[in-house]
Structures are given as structure tokens and as C-alpha cells.
Scaffold this active site. Sequence first.
Site, PDB file in Angstrom:
ATOM      1  N   ASP A 121      -6.224  -7.270   3.548  1.00  0.00           N
ATOM      2  CA  ASP A 121      -7.339  -6.715   2.781  1.00  0.00           C
ATOM      3  C   ASP A 121      -8.136  -7.851   2.147  1.00  0.00           C
ATOM      4  OD1 ASP A 121      -8.904  -4.758   1.399  1.00  0.00           O
ATOM      5  OD2 ASP A 121      -7.737  -5.201  -0.408  1.00  0.00           O
ATOM      6  N   ASP A 142      -2.678 -18.412   0.665  1.00  0.00           N
ATOM      7  CA  ASP A 142      -3.575 -19.170  -0.224  1.00  0.00           C
ATOM      8  C   ASP A 142      -4.277 -20.287   0.556  1.00  0.00           C
ATOM      9  OD1 ASP A 142      -1.059 -20.347   0.021  1.00  0.00           O
ATOM     10  OD2 ASP A 142      -0.989 -21.114  -2.025  1.00  0.00           O
ATOM     11  N   LYS A 170       3.184 -15.407   2.838  1.00  0.00           N
ATOM     12  CA  LYS A 170       3.509 -16.225   1.670  1.00  0.00           C
ATOM     13  C   LYS A 170       5.026 -16.338   1.658  1.00  0.00           C
ATOM     14  CE  LYS A 170       2.359 -18.295  -2.208  1.00  0.00           C
ATOM     15  NZ  LYS A 170       1.544 -19.511  -2.301  1.00  0.00           N
ATOM     16  N   TYR A 187       0.805  -1.226   0.000  1.00  0.00           N
ATOM     17  CA  TYR A 187       0.000   0.000   0.000  1.00  0.00           C
ATOM     18  C   TYR A 187       0.837   1.275   0.000  1.00  0.00           C
ATOM     19  CZ  TYR A 187      -4.497  -2.292   0.541  1.00  0.00           C
ATOM     20  OH  TYR A 187      -5.638  -3.020   0.318  1.00  0.00           O
ATOM     21  N   ASP A 208     -12.134  -9.769   3.406  1.00  0.00           N
ATOM     22  CA  ASP A 208     -13.376  -9.839   2.619  1.00  0.00           C
ATOM     23  C   ASP A 208     -13.949 -11.258   2.699  1.00  0.00           C
ATOM     24  OD1 ASP A 208     -13.221  -7.165   1.836  1.00  0.00           O
ATOM     25  OD2 ASP A 208     -13.712  -7.603  -0.256  1.00  0.00           O
TER      26      ASP A 208
HETATM   27  C1  IPM Z   1     -10.625  -1.821   2.926  1.00  0.00           C
HETATM   28  C2  IPM Z   1     -10.742  -1.251   1.544  1.00  0.00           C
HETATM   29  C3  IPM Z   1      -9.619  -0.267   1.319  1.00  0.00           C
HETATM   30  C4  IPM Z   1      -8.314  -1.037   1.422  1.00  0.00           C
HETATM   31  C5  IPM Z   1      -9.702   0.515   0.005  1.00  0.00           C
HETATM   32  C6  IPM Z   1     -11.007   1.241  -0.128  1.00  0.00           C
HETATM   33  C7  IPM Z   1      -8.539   1.461  -0.141  1.00  0.00           C
HETATM   34  O1  IPM Z   1     -10.755  -2.273   0.603  1.00  0.00           O
HETATM   35  O2  IPM Z   1     -10.687  -1.039   3.893  1.00  0.00           O
HETATM   36  O3  IPM Z   1     -10.472  -3.039   3.050  1.00  0.00           O
HETATM   37  O4  IPM Z   1      -7.835  -1.599   0.432  1.00  0.00           O
HETATM   38  O5  IPM Z   1      -7.763  -1.069   2.510  1.00  0.00           O
HETATM   39 MG    MG Z   2     -10.794  -4.205   1.452  1.00  0.00          MG
END
Ligand code: IPM
Ligand code: MG
Length: 372
Positions: free
Chosen positions: A244, A220, A187, A137, A248
Site C-alpha cells: 500500500d 525503508d 522488513k 489488513y 503511492d
Molecule cells: C489502496 C487504498 C486502500 C488500501 C484503502 C482505501 C483501504 O489505499 O487501494 O491502496 O489501503 O488498500
Molecule cells: Mg493505498
Amino acid sequence: MRSHSIAVLPGDGVGPEVTGAALEVLDAAQEAFGFTTERTDVPLGADHYLQTGELLTAEMVTRLREHDAILFGAIGSPRVPPGVLERGVILALRGAMQQAINLRPVRLYPGVPTPIAGLTPQRCDLVIVRENTEGAYVAQGSAVHRDTPAWTAVQESVNTWYAVERAVDFAYRLASVRRGRLTLCHKTNVLVEAGALWSAVVEEVGTRYPDVETDYVHVDAMCMHLPVSPERFDVVVTDNLFGDIVTDLGAVLQGGLGVAASGNLNLGSQAPSMFEPIHGSAPDIAGRGWANPAGACLSLAMMLGDLGEGEAAAAVESATAHVLADLPALAGEGMGASTAELGSRIATAVGEGSAPAVEGSLMSQLAQVMSA
Ligand code: IPM
Ligand code: MG
């Protein structure tokens, strides 16, 4: 009376809708637990950018630093090229406020529908600690021969002992008030340099926490284990990009992005921490009242824990879990109630103290670690 000053950044799309719901819950929590807040609205987001060309400015950083916490909605808009607001606001804030880690609980509350067949709340209660200030990042990257067939891009990842150590140390502290298990997710078999540094940090910091059991899982493999056997994880520590991605997936386990919460924590007291639902601005459903405010409310609960309002934090968590359990479905139109209605139901449950206490409240564990 205790008072906390909070900067509120509702942002774009569904951000203001879910933040509105969370603020109603905050009103109820204040009333019930006897504290006040002073709130400042900060207009960052697509509208502000399109009108003024402004992203996060140095002056805003100075003003934001004076607050005790930041409550964030969501940012991003199809009217602004991808990356501009994300980098210029969210990532800029995480960096400017030195929010060392992004804390992302993955907890399935009872009665919440999950797409993972056979998953039970008992088996799904872990916390992902994502390093929040570096990795892929922050490396600016470079390119040559852009827009030609020889286009070449280089994008590296930054890993400092300093930032990795503070994230890993926090993860160990959290593991020691939970089930005593820490998993490094990386990884190391391919990203050998970054992997070696992360492994060495874990090895060294781990010696300070002899009661915590440490293990390692490749990222993975993590994507395979998480949906199938989340019970093997307690606290997972990982780098910014892996974090990140796996969070999700973690959000899916706990019922979808609409219910997942996060805290960007400044581990000292030099600058405020920032609390935001994991979901984005969802421009496709904005304005319809379809967004689930649970992620925003659970983020509010984390904020209350961080502010030392542990009882209010636990009450907001319980009320949110209780209201979620009543919903027939958690996505889009089928949610069964609007964003505002759900916010009001959660606020009422907080005010009446009518929700059964969540067992092993994550918020009180976090409060222990965050106030340490
Ligand atoms: C999160 C989002 C952010 C990230 C984006 C919006 C920059 O996906 O908070 O997980 O990648 O951290
Ligand atoms: Mg995210």
C-alpha cells in the site's frame, strides 16, 4: 460475438467521473475490436450506505460473482467515518472475491511530467505485486482501557504460506515474461517471523523459476531506491501494508496518483477480478471535472487484458499514454482539459487507432500471465 459481463461500481467523489470516462473508452474499444459488454451498475458507496446502512452484503457478493470483471471507481466520503466504507466495501470485496494480489504497475510513459528530476521512461518500468488478502489488513486487533491513559492496542499481521505463495508465484511468472528479475520487499530485520516466512516462500518458489534472478530490499531502503534508481527493479513482491505504502510512492514516479492503475486479481476463475485507479474519491475536487481519468483508463486496459481482449487492452494503454503526453500538467486545474474531455480524446484515439503502440506493452505481458 464475444461478450463480457461487467459490474460497474463508480462509488463516491470523483469515482463516477473517472468511471464515466473509462466507460466511454470501453465503448470505443468494443466498437473497434468487435466484442460487447453487459454492464450492471452497483450502487455501493457513501450515498447507498447513508440511505440504507448497507455495505457489501452476502447477497451482493453472490450477484457480483456472476460477472466476468468488476470496474471500480473510488470509495470514501467525509460524510462517513473513516474506515467504514474502505473496510466494508473495498477490503470486503478483495477478500470475498479472493483477489489474491493487487497488481500495480509503475511505468512512466513518454512525455508525462514526473516530479523526479532526470527520470526517463526507459528507467521507470516496474510492477509491484502486492499481497492483497492478509497482512495487517485482516488482523482484527484488540484494545483494553480505551479512552484512559492506559489505553493499549494490539494490531498484528497475518501471513499464511498459502496466500504468500500464490502472490510470490504470480510475481515470478510475471518476472519470467518481463526482464527476469524479482525483488522481495519486506522488513525481515525487524518483523522476523513474517519475514522468515516470506523469505522461505521466495526461496522455495524461486527454485521453480531458475531463469529469474531474485534479490531482497528492505521496505525503508525501497523508499530510497525507488525514486533514485527505479531501473534496478522489474517485479517487486511485497506484503499488503508495505505494498500500500510503496505503491503511492510508485504513483508519484509515474506522474501522480491520477495516472496510476491497479488490478485486484483473482488468480483462478472462481470470482471476478476488480480493476481500480489507485487514487481515492478526492471529495475536495469532486464535481469539477478536474480528476485525471488516466488511472481509470489504464485500469480498464488491465481489465481488458484479463478478459482476454489483449489487443483492445494494448490499444487503450497506447491511447491513454498518447493523450497523457499532450497534457501540459497533470494536477488539479492545470490539467488543461476536463475529465470528460480527456475521456473523449482517449476514446477517439482508440476508435481511430491513431495512437502509436506503446513499446513493450505491459498490458500484453499481463494478458500472457493472467490468461496462463
Ligand atoms: C489502496 C487504498 C486502500 C488500501 C484503502 C482505501 C483501504 O489505499 O487501494 O491502496 O489501503 O488498500
Ligand atoms: Mg493505498
